[in-house]
Scaffold this active site. Structure first.
Site, PDB file in Angstrom:
ATOM      1  N   CYS A   1      22.745 -12.279  12.705  1.00 54.68           N
ATOM      2  CA  CYS A   1      22.180 -12.638  14.005  1.00 54.68           C
ATOM      3  C   CYS A   1      23.136 -13.568  14.753  1.00 54.68           C
ATOM      4  O   CYS A   1      23.346 -13.422  15.958  1.00 54.68           O
ATOM      5  CB  CYS A   1      20.801 -13.276  13.831  1.00 54.68           C
TER       6      CYS A   1
ATOM      7  N   ALA B   1      13.291 -18.828   9.899  1.00 53.54           N
ATOM      8  CA  ALA B   1      14.131 -18.439   8.763  1.00 53.54           C
ATOM      9  C   ALA B   1      13.247 -18.101   7.571  1.00 53.54           C
ATOM     10  O   ALA B   1      12.741 -18.994   6.886  1.00 53.54           O
ATOM     11  CB  ALA B   1      15.103 -19.557   8.403  1.00 53.54           C
ATOM     12  N   GLY B   2      13.041 -16.835   7.334  1.00 53.74           N
ATOM     13  CA  GLY B   2      12.245 -16.405   6.205  1.00 53.74           C
ATOM     14  C   GLY B   2      13.048 -16.417   4.913  1.00 53.74           C
ATOM     15  O   GLY B   2      14.210 -16.825   4.888  1.00 53.74           O
ATOM     16  N   PRO B   3      12.448 -15.922   3.827  1.00 51.21           N
ATOM     17  CA  PRO B   3      13.138 -15.923   2.531  1.00 51.21           C
ATOM     18  C   PRO B   3      14.464 -15.166   2.556  1.00 51.21           C
ATOM     19  O   PRO B   3      15.449 -15.606   1.955  1.00 51.21           O
ATOM     20  CB  PRO B   3      12.127 -15.232   1.597  1.00 51.21           C
TER      21      PRO B   3
ATOM     22  N   ASN C   1      16.742 -15.367  17.107  1.00 52.97           N
ATOM     23  CA  ASN C   1      17.754 -14.940  16.132  1.00 52.97           C
ATOM     24  C   ASN C   1      17.371 -13.618  15.484  1.00 52.97           C
ATOM     25  O   ASN C   1      18.214 -12.726  15.295  1.00 52.97           O
ATOM     26  CB  ASN C   1      17.952 -16.015  15.063  1.00 52.97           C
TER      27      ASN C   1
END
EC number: 1.2.1.10
Length: 297
Positions: A128, A160-162, A272
């Site tokens: 991103c 911001a995920g895993p 993002n």
């Protein structure tokens, strides 16, 4: 009459995969979404896909391989998982649009080099941060040789995920390589910051470049080049904005970009992720259009 759309699948029904699902269902002209595959049957992403009437499976990549009607797959898993998926998809003759930083296939930037890889069987969306900043590096380096470029991508921690957190190392390495390979800087560096501010901030990107020549005419050309590429990116990422136009300090150029998400599934501060899914759809649409046109001839 020839085939009008390519059959598509998404593997990885997390935030990115789910946002991409809504974009395909709402906007695609050349793709028919046939399957969303994951590994947890009760996941939110698979539940939402079922609500939209899309077939789902918790058998992962095998669910895609078992079907014989999938032409193109969006891989929204992780860099490690895509490294395993890529050879399987290649053997099955399925195009892979890789949204992870695995970098198995060539880096693709819709406004810079997609035409070069329009027939590739695996393309990589870089990151991103790369999609946000490398067009600016490219816009500068097409005017004047650029000895060094450094980007700092600052994203809301909540976005911001895993998968993003597991891929931080790959993000920095892949983005830095993209700055050189696609942006045409001689050296590159990438940094990502996760900002915990609440309410969450929009994605902000700062691009620094050291150029080889400086004079008022070159500064004007760089400004015009940056403004031109901003419009090209906005054609498929409406929330992509020039926050601070090129500022010149000797041979250093500084530009800032803000990205606001379109809110298809994710909050608008997740620009993002929106940037990555918008780019993935733009790439796949163009590849599908090209393939369908070739099949009709």
């Amino acid at each position: 009459m020839g085939k009008q759309r390519l059959n598509a699948a998404i593997i990885g029904p997390g935030n990115i995969g789910t946002d991409l699902m809504y974009k395909i269902l709402r906007r695609s002209e050349y793709l028919e979404l046939k399957l969303v595959a994951g590994i947890v049957a009760e996941s939110e992403g698979l539940r939402l896909a079922r609500e939209e009437g899309v077939a789902t499976s918790a058998a992962g990549i095998q669910a895609i391989l078992d079907r014989k009607d999938i032409d193109i797959v969006f891989d929204a898993t992780t860099a490690h998982a895509h490294a395993q998926h890529a050879p399987l998809l290649k053997d099955a003759g399925i195009i892979a649009v890789d949204l992870t930083p695995a970098a198995v296939g060539p880096y693709v930037m819709p406004v810079v080099n997609l035409e070069e890889h329009i027939d590739a069987m695996n393309v990589n969306l870089i990151t991103c941060g790369g999609q946000a900043t490398i067009p600016i590096v490219y816009a500068i380096s097409r005017v004047v040789p650029t000895a060094y470029a450094e980007i700092v991508a600052t994203i809301a921690s909540k976005s911001a995920g895993p998968g993003t957190r597991q891929n931080i190392d790959e993000f920095t390495l892949t983005t830095a390589k993209g700055i050189v390979d696609i942006g045409n800087a001689q050296k590159g560096k990438a940094i990502i910051l996760l900002n915990p501010a609440d309410p969450p901030m929009m994605m902000n990107n700062t691009i620094y470049a050291l150029i080889d020549q400086v004079d008022p005419a070159i500064e004007q050309k760089i400004t015009e080049s940056v403004e031109e590429i901003i419009k090209e990116v906005q054609a498929f990422v409406p929330g992509y904005k020039l926050k601070i136009p090129p500022m010149f300090d000797g041979n250093k150029v500084t530009v800032m970009i803000e990205v606001e998400g379109s809110g298809d599934y994710l909050p608008q501060y997740s620009g993002n992720l929106d940037l990555e899914t918008c780019a993935a759809l733009a790439v796949a649409e163009k590849m599908a259009k090209h393939k369908l046109a070739a099949g009709a001839n």
